[in-house]
Design an enzyme around this catalytic site. Structure first.
Site, PDB file in Angstrom:
ATOM      1  N   GLY A 187      -5.839  -6.859   0.699  1.00 44.75           N
ATOM      2  CA  GLY A 187      -6.292  -5.878   1.680  1.00 44.75           C
ATOM      3  C   GLY A 187      -5.356  -4.684   1.708  1.00 44.75           C
ATOM      4  CD  GLU A 188      -0.784  -4.323   2.638  1.00 49.54           C
ATOM      5  OE1 GLU A 188      -0.365  -3.490   1.823  1.00 49.54           O
ATOM      6  OE2 GLU A 188      -0.088  -5.281   3.064  1.00 49.54           O
ATOM      7  N   GLY A 189      -6.079  -1.799   1.605  1.00 45.54           N
ATOM      8  CA  GLY A 189      -6.557  -0.743   0.715  1.00 45.54           C
ATOM      9  C   GLY A 189      -5.921  -0.806  -0.658  1.00 45.54           C
TER      10      GLY A 189
ATOM     11  CD  GLU B 210      -8.446  -5.204   5.474  1.00 49.06           C
ATOM     12  OE1 GLU B 210      -7.813  -5.964   6.238  1.00 49.06           O
ATOM     13  OE2 GLU B 210      -8.456  -5.331   4.229  1.00 49.06           O
TER      14      GLU B 210
ATOM     15  CB  ILE C  82      -1.015  -0.013   1.176  1.00 52.82           C
ATOM     16  CG1 ILE C  82      -2.006   1.143   1.055  1.00 52.82           C
ATOM     17  CG2 ILE C  82      -0.294   0.010   2.530  1.00 52.82           C
ATOM     18  CD1 ILE C  82      -2.861   1.119  -0.187  1.00 52.82           C
TER      19      ILE C  82
END
Lengths: 318, 318
Positions: free
Chosen positions: B285-287, B143, B85
């Protein structure tokens, strides 16, 4: 491609701080790019977008929703910075070049004979070849040419067979009657140029156009320079497919930027064995879908080359 | 959203130098963005990516392929700039902020009772609310939280019904036995928290986690500030869906950045009525999927606001 760089990139990929495979297609893209650039941890620098413009004699058959004058008007718009491709090139930091190929001399109407003679064809190929910046780290080729979805449909039908109806689409916006007409024009073109149908480059010369030939020339040059290519929409892919037919594997350095809304683009991508990066119902040409996909490739390469490894970050590997 | 700005953007869209609709989804995206920003010709400035991290008591059930320590290790990696990210935020010029929510106090195991008490839940919501930069022109929430695909599956199953098996996926990489276990844990969680199932926010409190609650808080704040949101993957969308259940229409300012490879994400997007911009088999994830989609939105807005009109460029409208 450079097998040792590709192998080293694969080794690096599994060491990065993410579950294996969690970046999906970004991982394969980065490894592919690393192989072509000969660097295990490449940077994507100096992307180049080239738009080639040509006019088509087949517009005399009434196959386009726009008048042929629009090709030249749009070239002026490209030069002034006002088209979609200008904005996209700027967003993704790409150099943009525009080549207008003899707009005052449209190709011959391919329902009456070959679109180009050999000298015209070779000149268009050479224009594309010479247009590539050897220092570019990525090439996206685009086009503008009123009538060129009809030309591309004829090329695709000649290469892959099937009915003309399977390959024609609405282009800039023809109606149902326009679709029927485009199919007839494609049939007539294939019939009139039947002696060309066995050879990829002859198909490109007889049924394509100058901007299609120039795109093919640019892709071939990029291959020699080990510059990866992002393919654009239906017309770009029709040109690319001629190259692939002439030299199998000639598109190994290319990925499909997007699947356009032009009806037969998805089928053409299947024939090329290319899975598109984006599917956003775009159908503008100009290289716009390819340019938008530059962002995806930039993201992929930034992750691959910039992320910490598990060891570097002190993260448990699960 | 601002109807007059939206209407003015629609009028502008049809005047731009392209066939009507030829930029596909980019056109609707730009018009949507213009409406939320209250500007017919907006610029996309100061995108913000926020990653919220939380730990989950349900990991005691053995639902993750990674140990819970990895949540904190990855927070350090985010802070050091080494995660995927970080690279994606940098490529697209986004500010990136990281919030670790009480990692030393995991939520309670939801198979034994509510994941959070009311004070914990409200604190997490408030953390998200306060994390949003009111000057940002776009928000992507992401997240990190070992165990949170199980939490998100429980949330989705509580909101939309069906079998637990329909909502669980492989997360960071569990095997078939892990999938069976995740489904059992989801069933146990719903059974233990059955009194929560009628209410979106209660579902989020009892089955979610701090990072899910924080994402919901950030999305709600963005709505108030008229900051458009790009949703990320399965966990982000599960949090968003709680908000949408609590306040119908609460996600009108949000688009789906991508469809992840996590099994039930596509179904969750259908429930939300959101068509993803990207489908690249990402599942990190992580955006990360939302961050990659920032590029698509930047392209859309640059075209809308930067292109010449037919009149300005002297191009025939066909």
């Amino acid at each position: 491609a450079d097998d040792s760089a590709r192998s080293a990139a694969k080794v690096r990929n599994v060491q990065l701080t993410k579950p294996p495979g969690a970046l999906g297609r970004l991982e394969e893209l980065a490894i592919w790019y690393a192989g072509w650039r000969g660097q295990a941890r490449p940077r994507l620098e100096r992307p180049q977008v080239i738009v080639f413009a040509g006019n088509h004699g087949v517009t005399a058959q009434g196959v386009s929703a726009f008048p042929a004058d629009v090709t030249e008007q749009m070239v002026l718009n490209f030069q002034a910075g006002g088209a979609a491709i200008n904005q996209l090139a700027q967003v993704f930091g790409a150099q943009m070049d525009v080549y207008a190929l003899a707009l005052d001399r449209p190709t011959a109407d391919f329902t009456a004979g070959p679109a180009m003679d050999e000298a015209e064809f070779l000149h268009a190929i050479a224009t594309g070849w010479d247009a590539v910046d050897a220092q570019a780290g990525l090439l996206a080729t685009g086009e503008m040419g009123i009538g060129n979805t009809t030309s591309a449909a004829a090329v695709a039908c000649a290469l892959f067979g099937g009915n003309a109806e399977d390959w024609v689409g609405r282009g800039t916006g023809v109606d149902d009657a326009g679709l029927v007409l485009k199919a007839k024009v494609v049939r007539d073109g294939l019939s009139r140029n039947s002696n060309a149908l066995g050879d990829g480059l002859e198909i490109l010369r007889c049924l394509g156009g100058r901007e299609l030939a120039a795109m093919a020339g640019a892709m071939a040059r990029a291959r020699v320079e080990r510059i990866p290519v992002i393919l654009d929409g239906f017309i770009c892919c029709a040109a690319a497919a001629c190259l692939d037919r002439a030299v199998p594997g000639a598109l190994d350095h290319a990925v499909a930027g997007h699947r356009s809304a032009e009806a037969a683009h998805g089928k053409l991508l299947e024939k090329l064995g290319k899975e598109p990066l984006l599917q956003l119902d775009m159908r503008l040409g100009e290289g716009s879908g390819a340019a938008l996909a530059i962002g995806v490739l930039q993201g992929a390469i930034a992750c691959h080359s910039g992320m910490a490894t598990f060891a570097e970050a002190g993260v448990s590997e699960g």
